[in-house]
Design a protein around this motif. Sequence first.
Motif, PDB file in Angstrom:
ATOM      1  N   ILE A 133      98.185  -2.604  22.115  1.00 41.52           N
ATOM      2  CA  ILE A 133      98.621  -3.456  21.004  1.00 41.52           C
ATOM      3  C   ILE A 133      97.932  -3.012  19.715  1.00 41.52           C
ATOM      4  O   ILE A 133      98.557  -2.926  18.657  1.00 41.52           O
ATOM      5  N   ILE A 155      98.383 -11.158  21.384  1.00 38.62           N
ATOM      6  CA  ILE A 155      98.985 -10.580  20.179  1.00 38.62           C
ATOM      7  C   ILE A 155      98.354 -11.190  18.931  1.00 38.62           C
ATOM      8  O   ILE A 155      98.110 -10.493  17.931  1.00 38.62           O
ATOM      9  N   LEU A 164     107.890 -10.605  16.811  1.00 38.24           N
ATOM     10  CA  LEU A 164     107.982 -10.849  18.249  1.00 38.24           C
ATOM     11  C   LEU A 164     109.401 -11.170  18.698  1.00 38.24           C
ATOM     12  O   LEU A 164     110.170 -11.820  17.981  1.00 38.24           O
TER      13      LEU A 164
END
Length: 428
Positions: A133, A155, A164
């Motif tokens: 990420i 996240i 997203l």
Amino acid sequence: MRTELETIIINPPSNGAFFKTAPTSPDVDVYNRPISEVFQQRLDAITSQKWESDQENAFFVADLGEVLRQHFRWKSLLPRIEPFYDPMVVQLLASLGCGFDCASKQEIQQVLDVGVEASRIIYANPCKQASFIRYAAQQNVSRMTFDNAEELLKIKKYYPEAELVLRILTDDSMSLCQLGLKFGAPLHTVQHLLQTAKDLDLNVVGVSFHVGSGCLDENAFGDAVLLARNVFDQAKCMGYDFKLLDVGGGFPGADVKDGITFEKVAAVLGPIVDRLFPTDVRVIAEPGRYYVASAFTLTTNIIGRRTSNAVTESSEPATNPEYMYYVNDGMYGSFNCIIFDHQVVHPKVLLKDELFMFGQDVPEAQYESSVWGPTCDSIDCLNKSTRLPKLEPGDWLYYENMGAYTICAASQFNGFRKSEVLYTNTFC
């Protein structure tokens, strides 16, 4: 020793792809010949270099022209839905303007390395390693999927600016590989997940789904789109304004002629998307198998033969012998598709007694046969029962439609190498 090749230079104008030939470069060597000629030239070279090390190794011939034909077929039947490709034939599809569905840092890096913009990538793995990420954030690959609250917290910590996409659970019971066993948010969790994202000040921009790999029912796509529309409406009531729909994968390749075909899927999917979603909603898909299943043909060398019923119980020679053939690629290599993708593969004779047989029927008696891979594991069986003429070590078999979930998942168990890929372009 490398055979003289021509190189395909991909430099497309805005409306398609432009191809020309040029001297060989280190990037990608591509024949401009029919598949049969590529096979024959390589086998002729092997014959002339008979004692060269590893000269009889298995190899693929990949037809980039078939990938091109599939691309134009897609654009003709599903013009609104943008294909985002699982990165295998990366450079060609990048030139055609395709986007890329990536599952890891390595795949993202592979796509970026051929010059694809970060905006053309979706990190479509709902469960991501934290360091991956962070890497996506560093590369501005902002679009990524999620299907649970724990992923949202991750996240938020490592890439709070991400865009997203909520992956929802749909009915994949009619698919060979039911991905819903692992991924997808049940509909009753949607409101909680969207509220969690809102509380974390995260930006949810759309919905994704996947009807399963090797889907056998075209109506599964339509049913999933209906569910996605419901989630769009639910999100709107919560203050969201979704502008992205990802209809996933499961699309059949050109090798599928009966049952569920791409034409049948397009006839269901295209109209329902147009009816339920306005034109300002971007619609993408992940058609990995669709593009490459029929583009790759694998040939294997017969390294051994065993007559499994050479004699009868009375010690007399068998009148109807059965043969076991051993070849130099197998279940731990390119044929992992048999286990992981439930594929049924069909051997054909490529070279017998130094006669080239591609695309021909062998006018000889056929015998009950089995075909086995090269490892020491008994699971390494490619064909438990098939009919083949009597073949000798040194002859070659070939398998068509070997482009999906084959070499990309191959291992080197027992020290056997991954099969080489030769490229050609038959697009006219």
